[in-house]
Structure formats: structure tokens, C-alpha cells
Scaffold this active site. Structure first.
Site, PDB file in Angstrom:
ATOM      1  CE  LYS A  17      -1.752   1.601   4.087  1.00  0.00           C
ATOM      2  NZ  LYS A  17      -1.406   3.000   4.396  1.00  0.00           N
ATOM      3  CG  ASN A  18       2.185   2.768   3.533  1.00  0.00           C
ATOM      4  OD1 ASN A  18       1.032   3.092   3.220  1.00  0.00           O
ATOM      5  ND2 ASN A  18       2.560   2.562   4.788  1.00  0.00           N
ATOM      6  NE  ARG A  76       0.720  12.524   7.609  1.00  0.00           N
ATOM      7  CZ  ARG A  76       1.050  13.727   8.019  1.00  0.00           C
ATOM      8  NH1 ARG A  76       0.147  14.544   8.464  1.00  0.00           N
ATOM      9  NH2 ARG A  76       2.309  14.100   7.998  1.00  0.00           N
ATOM     10  CB  CYS A  85      -4.998  10.943  11.732  1.00  0.00           C
ATOM     11  SG  CYS A  85      -3.364  10.380  12.125  1.00  0.00           S
ATOM     12  NE  ARG A 106       0.371  10.491  10.443  1.00  0.00           N
ATOM     13  CZ  ARG A 106      -0.079   9.566   9.592  1.00  0.00           C
ATOM     14  NH1 ARG A 106      -1.321   9.169   9.662  1.00  0.00           N
ATOM     15  NH2 ARG A 106       0.718   9.057   8.680  1.00  0.00           N
ATOM     16  CG  ASP A 128       2.858   1.484   9.598  1.00  0.00           C
ATOM     17  OD1 ASP A 128       2.469   2.393  10.358  1.00  0.00           O
ATOM     18  OD2 ASP A 128       3.159   1.679   8.403  1.00  0.00           O
ATOM     19  CB  VAL A 138       7.549   6.619  14.458  1.00  0.00           C
ATOM     20  CG1 VAL A 138       7.149   7.289  13.146  1.00  0.00           C
ATOM     21  CG2 VAL A 138       8.830   5.813  14.273  1.00  0.00           C
ATOM     22  NE  ARG A 161      -7.527   4.904   5.379  1.00  0.00           N
ATOM     23  CZ  ARG A 161      -6.848   5.806   6.069  1.00  0.00           C
ATOM     24  NH1 ARG A 161      -7.290   6.209   7.234  1.00  0.00           N
ATOM     25  NH2 ARG A 161      -5.732   6.316   5.584  1.00  0.00           N
TER      26      ARG A 161
END
Ligand code: EPU
Length: 414
Positions: A20-21, A90, A114, A119, A301, A323, A393
Site C-alpha cells: 500500500k505505502n 493523509r 488523525c 501529524r 506500523d 515515531v 483502507r
């Protein structure tokens, strides 16, 4: 809502999707050219759909064929990103640099806070203004203007993934050299670099900085996305938390060494080959400490899913989140499921309880949702996880993949 009848060991092989990222910045990179950008192995999930709708709203044409996405056109790009899409995700903010570089003007709403805490986008704006953009704020949106961006030296206070991507994208069409000091080094950035190089950009990575030599224009490219390391880590943890044996295939073990190290310390057995990883869960895992850190550190994550796993371990684990200011959305619902977790500042103290109990809980973000599904898989009885849109998502066909491993998981209205 998602319903899980927990208490069974998961066993089997799970295929890993494209990341996804990596998909999101790659889709946005298509804005840098009018020629076709063809992306393979694109996961079909909600955030990808949002990114696709965003580039369409800005003027691109798109077409899907299975997991291949072709994006082209956009000779006249719109300079306005729709608020509705930016607020949904985002990563949409990444269009700022490419649209500015192409049209001289970009108006992108601020993505706001969020569930992970505040952020901000200050690193993005700092970087773009170093490249010569004039930045103003109008009605909750950022307005950036520049006839032509000019390369510059940009120092990032933190190796932000998004800010590094923003600067790679903007720098690729800037005049001269952009040097980013203290860039993020996540594998998704390596993947974006490969795509940009295929499009004609010159990008050179060094130990402490990355150099982007901007071009007058960029061309089309065909590119395959890397495997989703967070998805792979999630299913390996699903195997570990249920004392089962899960093999993730079409995966990249090198990207998960931090997780595999800690799982091995917890008593799991780990095996891997070129493109697969197998984790065998321990009878009762042992507590381990870890802290999240930019790559190659332990990925933030995977922090919530790992906390679910440690919730059933023997002993006390100390987990430090470095983070995000407040990535603890999983904590309250896990406590409802019988976990013992105390949060103090950025630290979670997890006292392993051996067994979790089923409950009706609510996911507040993608990875908290994954953590709750894992906890539900381990708890004897039926759990209900609401907020399933967060899972949609970020995970392609999560229920199907878990069912393939023997999980009893289904969806119900309500
Ligand atoms: N930050 C700032 N100012 C900025 C940018 C970031 O203070 O201008 C802070 C953030 O608030 C955060 C830290 O820096 O505390 C790191 O943020 P980063 O920019 O690295 O994160 P991101 O680019 O917004 C990506 C992933 C996230 C992942 C982080 C960290 C995408 C689309 N998102 O976000 O993934 O957690 O990097 O690895 O790539 C997820 O997939 O569930 C997810 C949240």
C-alpha cells in the site's frame, strides 16, 4: 463489523500483496508526466482507490486490469486537490509537490490530525519552500506557487517518509540538484526511486543524504510494486499469536528482520528463503522489549499487532513508540479483551496474561484494527471488531487471506 471465532491455530500459506505505502506515492508520481505509467501488483484497497480518484480529479485517465493500473494523460492538470479526498487519507498531501512542479500552482487542503496523534506537514512545507515555493494558507488549505522549482539543500529534522517522498517527487522536475539530508530509508522509498529513475529522473542515494537531479520533463514507465512488509508481518503475527505456523509467500524477508529478530527472542521459530518467511508460534511466547524506529528499525506500523502478541506472552514487555506521539488506539480495546497494558508517555508496559477473552471492540485506525483482529483470533469465542473500514483502507482481502489460514472470520451488518 468483522466477527471472529478465535481460539484456533492458524496454519498454511498466505500470498502477500503489493505494498500500500509504495502504491500511493507511485500513483501520485504519475502526475509528473503525461505519458503512461503502468504499475503492476497494485493492491485493491480503499486507500489505493482514494489515490486513484485523486489523480483522476486532477486530470489523469486511469484503467485497471486485474492488479495492473495504467495512468496517463493530464496535459492540463487541475491545481486544486479536492478536500474530501485529502481528508480521507493523509498521503494525498503528496500531490502538492508534483502539481506545483507541473503547473506552477497547487492548492491542497491540510490533512489535519488523525487517530495517531497530531501529524503536521511542516517538513513537507519546509522542503518545498527551500525549493523556492511561496507557501500561504487560505481557508484550511496550503497554496503553493513557483514558476519553476529550484534544487536546494534540505535538512529534515526527522527522517519523514512522506516529506522524503514529497522532495523526491518535486525535486525530479526542479531545476538543478536537490539534496535531502537525513532522508527516510524505508523500502517504499527505494521502490519510488526505481520508478522515478525509469521515468528519467536521476536519483543517487548516499549514506546520509539523497541527491535528485531534476529534469525538464519526465516520461512514462512500467513498474512493479514491492511486497507489503506490514501485511506480511501482520499475518506472521497472526500465526504466532495463535501458536500456529504461517508462511508468507511473495514476501521480502530482508524488510522484516527487526520483527523476525524479536519474534525469535520471544521463542518463535523462524525460517525464510528468497521470497518467503515462515513463523512457528511458541507454546507460550516470552516477553520481549522493543522500540519503534525508522527503517531498518522496528516499524511503527507493526507496533500495535506486536503488542497484541505480547499481551499473551509470559512476562513483562516494554514497548517504546518513537515515531508517533500517540499510537495507542489499540490499548483500550485490548484491555477490554483482558490485556494488561499501561501507557506512560511513549511507553507501553505489557504484562502478559496468557489468554485474552472475546469482546466487542472498535478499530480507530488501520493498524489498531489489525491488532484487534489478531487478539480476536487468539481469544476463545466470538469477538466483534467494528470500524472495519479502517482495515479495508490498508489490507487487501484480509478476511479471505485469514480464512485461507483456517481462521473463522466473517462479516455481519451492524
Ligand atoms: N512529521 C512531522 N512533520 C511532517 C511530517 C511528519 O512532524 O511534516 C512527523 C509525523 O507526525 C510522525 C513522524 O514525523 O510523528 C513520521 O511521519 P512520516 O512522515 O514518516 O509518516 P508518513 O509519511 O505520514 C508513512 C506511512 C505510515 C507510517 C509512517 C512511518 C504512508 C502512506 N504512510 O506515513 O503508514 O506509519 O510513514 O513509517 O506511507 C499505515 O500504513 O497504517 C501508516 C500510518
Amino acid at each position: 463489523m468483522i466477527c471472529v471465532l478465535g481460539g484456533r491455530s492458524l496454519r498454511g500459506v498466505v500470498p502477500i500483496s503489493g505494498a500500500k505505502n509504495a502504491a500511493l506515492p507511485a500513483i501520485i508520481a504519475s502526475l509528473l508526466t503525461t505519458e503512461p505509467v503502468i504499475l503492476h501488483r497494485v493492491p485493491r484497497l480503499l486507500d489505493v482507490e482514494t489515490a486513484v480518484r485523486l489523480v483522476q480529479a486532477l486530470g489523469k485517465e486511469v484503467c485497471w486490469e486485474k492488479d495492473t493500473l495504467k495512468i496517463w494523460g493530464g496535459e492540463k492538470l487541475s491545481s486544486e486537490a479536492p478536500a474530501e479526498l485529502v481528508q480521507r487519507m493523509r498521503a494525498s498531501f503528496l500531490v502538492l509537490g508534483p502539481v506545483l512542479a507541473r503547473t506552477g500552482l497547487a492548492r491542497v487542503p491540510l490533512p489535519g490530525g488523525c487517530a495517531l496523534g497530531p501529524r503536521p506537514v511542516d517538513f513537507h512545507l519546509h522542503g518545498l519552500s527551500r525549493l523556492g515555493a511561496r507557501i500561504t494558507f487560505i481557508d484550511g488549505a496550503v497554496l503553493a506557487e513557483a514558476q519553476r522549482l529550484r534544487g536546494a539543500i534540505v535538512y529534515l529534522d526527522f527522517p519523514s517518509v512522506g516529506a522524503t517522498e514529497q522532495l523526491l517527487l518535486a525535486g525530479a522536475l526542479a531545476e538543478g540538484e536537490t539534496v535531502v539530508i537525513n532522508p527516510a530509508r524505508e523500502p517504499e522509498l527505494t521502490n519510488l526511486t526505481e520508478l522515478l529513475r525509469k521515468m528519467g529522473a536521476e536519483v543517487t542515494w548516499n549514506t546520509d543524504h539523497v541527491v535528485i537531479r531534476g529534469q525538464e520533463e519526465l516520461g512514462g514507465a512500467e513498474h512493479t510494486l514491492l511486497p507489503d512488509r506490514i501485511e506480511a508481518g501482520t499475518y506472521l503475527l497472526a500465526g504466532a499469536i495463535t501458536g500456529g505456523r504461517v508462511r508468507a509467500v511473495n514476501a521480502e524477508p530482508r524488510h522484516l528482520f527487526a520483527l523476525l529478530d524479536r519474534l525469535s527472542c520471544a521463542g518463535c521459530e523462524i525460517d525464510y528463503g528468497e521470497d518467503w518467511i515462515e513463523v512457528r508460534g511458541a507454546q507460550r511466547p516470552r516477553a520481549v522489549d522493543f522500540r519503534t524506529w525508522p527503517y531498518p528499525g522496528f516499524p511503527t506500523d507493526l507496533q500495535p499487532p506486536m503488542v497484541s502478541f505480547l499481551a499473551i506472552a509470559e512476562g513483562r514487555s516494554t514497548v517504546t513508540e518513537t515515531v508517533y506521539a500517540a499510537r495507542f488506539g489499540h490499548v483500550e480495546p485490548l484491555i477490554q479483551m483482558g490485556a494488561k497494558i499501561q501507557v506512560s508517555g511513549s511507553v507501553q508496559i505489557v504484562e502478559g496474561v496468557g489468554e485474552l477473552r472475546p469482546a466487542a471492540v472498535e478499530a480507530t485506525d488501520i493498524r489498531a484494527g489489525a491488532a484487534l483482529v489478531l487478539a480476536a483470533l487468539a481469544a476463545q469465542g466470538v469477538s466483534y471488531v467494528r470500524g472495519e473500514q479502517h482495515l479495508r483502507r490498508g489490507y487487501e482481502n484480509m478476511e479471505g487471506k485469514l480464512r485461507g489460514l483456517g481462521a473463522q472470520i466473517w462479516e455481519e451488518e451492524g
